[in-house]
Motif scaffolding. Structure first.
Motif, PDB file in Angstrom:
ATOM      1  N   TRP A  72      53.915  74.519  61.512  1.00 40.38           N
ATOM      2  CA  TRP A  72      54.820  73.896  60.614  1.00 40.38           C
ATOM      3  C   TRP A  72      54.626  72.416  60.357  1.00 40.38           C
ATOM      4  CZ3 TRP A  72      57.533  76.654  64.538  1.00 40.38           C
ATOM      5  CH2 TRP A  72      58.286  77.962  64.267  1.00 40.38           C
ATOM      6  N   LEU A  73      53.646  71.866  61.265  1.00 37.07           N
ATOM      7  CA  LEU A  73      53.195  70.597  61.141  1.00 37.07           C
ATOM      8  C   LEU A  73      52.090  70.450  60.070  1.00 37.07           C
ATOM      9  CD1 LEU A  73      53.361  69.157  65.078  1.00 37.07           C
ATOM     10  CD2 LEU A  73      54.985  68.597  63.223  1.00 37.07           C
ATOM     11  N   SER A  74      51.554  71.537  60.228  1.00 38.42           N
ATOM     12  CA  SER A  74      50.384  71.817  59.242  1.00 38.42           C
ATOM     13  C   SER A  74      50.855  71.914  57.771  1.00 38.42           C
ATOM     14  CB  SER A  74      49.478  72.936  59.576  1.00 38.42           C
ATOM     15  OG  SER A  74      48.545  73.223  58.531  1.00 38.42           O
ATOM     16  N   LYS A  75      51.947  72.676  57.735  1.00 40.98           N
ATOM     17  CA  LYS A  75      52.641  72.604  56.390  1.00 40.98           C
ATOM     18  C   LYS A  75      53.386  71.398  56.197  1.00 40.98           C
ATOM     19  CE  LYS A  75      54.194  77.449  56.732  1.00 40.98           C
ATOM     20  NZ  LYS A  75      55.334  78.420  56.981  1.00 40.98           N
ATOM     21  N   THR A  76      53.584  70.530  56.677  1.00 37.82           N
ATOM     22  CA  THR A  76      54.344  69.111  56.455  1.00 37.82           C
ATOM     23  C   THR A  76      52.934  68.543  55.724  1.00 37.82           C
ATOM     24  OG1 THR A  76      55.606  69.385  58.243  1.00 37.82           O
ATOM     25  CG2 THR A  76      55.270  66.950  57.480  1.00 37.82           C
ATOM     26  N   VAL A  77      52.048  68.305  56.388  1.00 33.69           N
ATOM     27  CA  VAL A  77      50.891  67.676  55.669  1.00 33.69           C
ATOM     28  C   VAL A  77      50.409  68.188  54.456  1.00 33.69           C
ATOM     29  CG1 VAL A  77      48.542  67.063  56.138  1.00 33.69           C
ATOM     30  CG2 VAL A  77      49.955  66.827  58.117  1.00 33.69           C
ATOM     31  N   ASP A  78      50.389  69.409  54.332  1.00 33.30           N
ATOM     32  CA  ASP A  78      49.991  70.209  53.206  1.00 33.30           C
ATOM     33  C   ASP A  78      51.254  69.768  52.109  1.00 33.30           C
ATOM     34  OD1 ASP A  78      48.001  71.750  54.325  1.00 33.30           O
ATOM     35  OD2 ASP A  78      49.277  73.363  54.532  1.00 33.30           O
ATOM     36  N   CYS A  79      52.415  69.556  52.460  1.00 30.94           N
ATOM     37  CA  CYS A  79      53.334  69.021  51.305  1.00 30.94           C
ATOM     38  C   CYS A  79      53.068  67.652  50.967  1.00 30.94           C
ATOM     39  CB  CYS A  79      54.795  69.209  52.022  1.00 30.94           C
ATOM     40  SG  CYS A  79      55.500  70.672  51.967  1.00 30.94           S
ATOM     41  N   VAL A  80      52.719  66.875  51.821  1.00 31.51           N
ATOM     42  CA  VAL A  80      52.266  65.311  51.436  1.00 31.51           C
ATOM     43  C   VAL A  80      51.051  65.378  50.476  1.00 31.51           C
ATOM     44  CG1 VAL A  80      51.379  63.370  52.461  1.00 31.51           C
ATOM     45  CG2 VAL A  80      53.266  64.634  53.530  1.00 31.51           C
ATOM     46  N   HIS A  81      50.000  66.259  50.879  1.00 32.27           N
ATOM     47  CA  HIS A  81      48.688  66.170  49.957  1.00 32.27           C
ATOM     48  C   HIS A  81      49.259  66.686  48.639  1.00 32.27           C
ATOM     49  CE1 HIS A  81      46.049  64.827  52.595  1.00 32.27           C
ATOM     50  NE2 HIS A  81      46.361  65.811  53.658  1.00 32.27           N
ATOM     51  N   ARG A  82      50.131  67.716  48.373  1.00 34.21           N
ATOM     52  CA  ARG A  82      50.845  68.253  47.235  1.00 34.21           C
ATOM     53  C   ARG A  82      51.285  67.251  46.372  1.00 34.21           C
ATOM     54  NH1 ARG A  82      52.719  73.172  45.003  1.00 34.21           N
ATOM     55  NH2 ARG A  82      53.105  72.778  42.974  1.00 34.21           N
ATOM     56  N   ARG A 121      50.162  59.326  59.865  1.00 37.02           N
ATOM     57  CA  ARG A 121      49.334  58.119  59.645  1.00 37.02           C
ATOM     58  C   ARG A 121      47.797  58.559  59.515  1.00 37.02           C
ATOM     59  NH1 ARG A 121      51.059  55.240  63.939  1.00 37.02           N
ATOM     60  NH2 ARG A 121      50.748  56.638  65.261  1.00 37.02           N
ATOM     61  N   ALA A 122      47.391  59.735  60.049  1.00 43.58           N
ATOM     62  CA  ALA A 122      46.180  60.218  59.732  1.00 43.58           C
ATOM     63  C   ALA A 122      46.021  60.505  58.334  1.00 43.58           C
ATOM     64  CB  ALA A 122      45.855  61.262  60.704  1.00 43.58           C
ATOM     65  N   ALA A 123      46.815  61.421  57.757  1.00 46.59           N
ATOM     66  CA  ALA A 123      46.872  61.735  56.481  1.00 46.59           C
ATOM     67  C   ALA A 123      46.791  60.671  55.402  1.00 46.59           C
ATOM     68  CB  ALA A 123      48.075  62.714  56.147  1.00 46.59           C
ATOM     69  N   LEU A 124      47.746  59.443  55.484  1.00 47.96           N
ATOM     70  CA  LEU A 124      47.855  58.609  54.713  1.00 47.96           C
ATOM     71  C   LEU A 124      47.078  57.411  54.932  1.00 47.96           C
ATOM     72  CD1 LEU A 124      51.670  58.833  54.032  1.00 47.96           C
ATOM     73  CD2 LEU A 124      49.959  59.669  52.466  1.00 47.96           C
ATOM     74  N   ALA A 143      46.139  58.437  48.802  1.00 51.04           N
ATOM     75  CA  ALA A 143      46.945  58.087  49.821  1.00 51.04           C
ATOM     76  C   ALA A 143      46.473  56.599  49.912  1.00 51.04           C
ATOM     77  CB  ALA A 143      46.516  58.511  51.037  1.00 51.04           C
ATOM     78  N   ARG A 144      45.426  55.845  49.360  1.00 48.77           N
ATOM     79  CA  ARG A 144      45.058  54.450  49.399  1.00 48.77           C
ATOM     80  C   ARG A 144      46.128  53.802  48.325  1.00 48.77           C
ATOM     81  NH1 ARG A 144      38.523  54.297  50.107  1.00 48.77           N
ATOM     82  NH2 ARG A 144      38.715  54.119  52.307  1.00 48.77           N
ATOM     83  N   GLN A 145      46.560  54.543  47.610  1.00 49.72           N
ATOM     84  CA  GLN A 145      47.279  53.969  46.418  1.00 49.72           C
ATOM     85  C   GLN A 145      48.856  53.526  46.928  1.00 49.72           C
ATOM     86  OE1 GLN A 145      45.830  56.615  43.422  1.00 49.72           O
ATOM     87  NE2 GLN A 145      45.836  54.940  41.982  1.00 49.72           N
ATOM     88  N   ILE A 146      48.962  54.058  48.042  1.00 47.34           N
ATOM     89  CA  ILE A 146      50.868  54.267  48.470  1.00 47.34           C
ATOM     90  C   ILE A 146      50.748  52.807  49.144  1.00 47.34           C
ATOM     91  CG2 ILE A 146      52.279  55.391  49.890  1.00 47.34           C
ATOM     92  CD1 ILE A 146      51.497  56.998  47.377  1.00 47.34           C
ATOM     93  N   ASP A 147      51.690  52.231  48.869  1.00 51.39           N
ATOM     94  CA  ASP A 147      51.979  50.974  49.801  1.00 51.39           C
ATOM     95  C   ASP A 147      52.628  51.399  51.388  1.00 51.39           C
ATOM     96  OD1 ASP A 147      50.959  49.295  47.763  1.00 51.39           O
ATOM     97  OD2 ASP A 147      52.868  49.336  46.844  1.00 51.39           O
ATOM     98  N   LYS A 148      53.532  52.096  51.021  1.00 53.54           N
ATOM     99  CA  LYS A 148      54.072  52.524  52.603  1.00 53.54           C
ATOM    100  C   LYS A 148      54.762  53.773  52.281  1.00 53.54           C
ATOM    101  CE  LYS A 148      57.743  49.345  51.619  1.00 53.54           C
ATOM    102  NZ  LYS A 148      58.478  48.286  51.736  1.00 53.54           N
ATOM    103  N   SER A 149      54.893  54.609  53.404  1.00 53.88           N
ATOM    104  CA  SER A 149      55.690  55.707  53.576  1.00 53.88           C
ATOM    105  C   SER A 149      56.781  55.670  54.301  1.00 53.88           C
ATOM    106  CB  SER A 149      54.655  57.012  53.875  1.00 53.88           C
ATOM    107  OG  SER A 149      54.359  56.735  55.343  1.00 53.88           O
ATOM    108  N   MET A 150      57.902  56.397  54.008  1.00 58.62           N
ATOM    109  CA  MET A 150      59.071  56.405  54.709  1.00 58.62           C
ATOM    110  C   MET A 150      59.510  57.693  55.265  1.00 58.62           C
ATOM    111  SD  MET A 150      61.724  53.993  55.681  1.00 58.62           S
ATOM    112  CE  MET A 150      61.610  52.521  54.768  1.00 58.62           C
ATOM    113  N   LEU A 151      59.634  57.757  56.544  1.00 59.27           N
ATOM    114  CA  LEU A 151      60.060  59.044  57.085  1.00 59.27           C
ATOM    115  C   LEU A 151      61.535  59.378  56.918  1.00 59.27           C
ATOM    116  CD1 LEU A 151      58.004  58.901  60.625  1.00 59.27           C
ATOM    117  CD2 LEU A 151      57.425  59.793  58.638  1.00 59.27           C
ATOM    118  N   VAL A 152      61.994  60.581  56.467  1.00 63.67           N
ATOM    119  CA  VAL A 152      63.229  61.047  56.340  1.00 63.67           C
ATOM    120  C   VAL A 152      63.541  62.193  56.837  1.00 63.67           C
ATOM    121  CG1 VAL A 152      64.589  61.676  54.354  1.00 63.67           C
ATOM    122  CG2 VAL A 152      62.852  59.992  53.685  1.00 63.67           C
ATOM    123  N   GLY A 153      64.808  62.456  57.420  1.00 61.11           N
ATOM    124  CA  GLY A 153      65.029  63.622  57.906  1.00 61.11           C
ATOM    125  C   GLY A 153      64.868  63.470  59.667  1.00 61.11           C
ATOM    126  N   GLY A 154      65.650  64.455  60.352  1.00 62.87           N
ATOM    127  CA  GLY A 154      65.703  64.184  61.721  1.00 62.87           C
ATOM    128  C   GLY A 154      64.325  64.644  62.518  1.00 62.87           C
TER     129      GLY A 154
END
Length: 171
Positions: free
Chosen positions: A97-107, A139-142, A116-127
């Motif tokens: 499931w964690l792998s799918k999460t990273v896939d969603c970010v890349h998509r 952190r590794a993906a972005l 990812a370099r063009q993103i200033d910051k990412s905010m975590l959402v959900g429990g």
């Protein structure tokens, strides 16, 4: 965000991915450990439901502790569940499931046509984002530490409230 105007470049996710999947993986692990005990019966549906709540609490503890002890007395008429779970074991259970999460970010990055370099910051959402390995993977993906100073459940609620308000009051 520029001058108070928010522009959504892309949105991507899997609404079936997250906390319940993680809970179910822990329930399966606990069930396997319970039924491996000598003379332990199969767990009836009521015990399985009870175990779901117990394992959800274990998951929450694993967000801050490297190990957690699960002790549920009389999970069946004559048997108890006593087990310890390591955060590393838990992370192994949820790896797909964690792998799918990273896939969603890349998509989402691809759909927005940004890197990812063009993103200033990412905010975590959900429990489920309270799980430390989620922070590490993002952190590794972005290439930057995800932000989490606002309660991840509150962010979801605020977004839903804003969306509801915007639909009720179109401009």
């Amino acid at each position: 965000v520029e001058k108070g105007i928010v522009e959504v470049k892309a949105s991507h996710g899997d609404t079936h991915l997250g906390g319940d999947d993680f809970d179910d993986a822990l329930v399966k692990l606990a069930t396997e450990r319970f039924t491996a005990q000598p003379e332990a019966p199969d767990l009836p549906p009521a015990a399985q439901r009870r175990l779901k709540g117990v394992m959800e609490q274990a998951k929450i503890r694993l967000s801050s502790d490297p190990f957690t002890k699960v002790q549920e007395d009389f999970i069946t008429e004559k048997h108890h569940l006593i087990t310890e779970i390591a955060r590393t074991s838990y992370e192994g259970l949820i790896a797909s499931w964690l792998s799918k999460t990273v896939d969603c970010v890349h998509r989402a990055l691809s759909d927005a046509e940004v890197t990812a370099r063009q993103i200033d910051k990412s905010m975590l959402v959900g429990g489920a984002t309270r799980t430390p390995v989620v922070h590490e993977l993002l952190r590794a993906a972005l290439g930057k530490t995800p932000r989490h100073e606002i309660n991840p459940d509150l962010i979801v609620a605020m977004g839903a409230a804003y969306l509801r308000f915007a639909r009720a009051h179109p401009q």
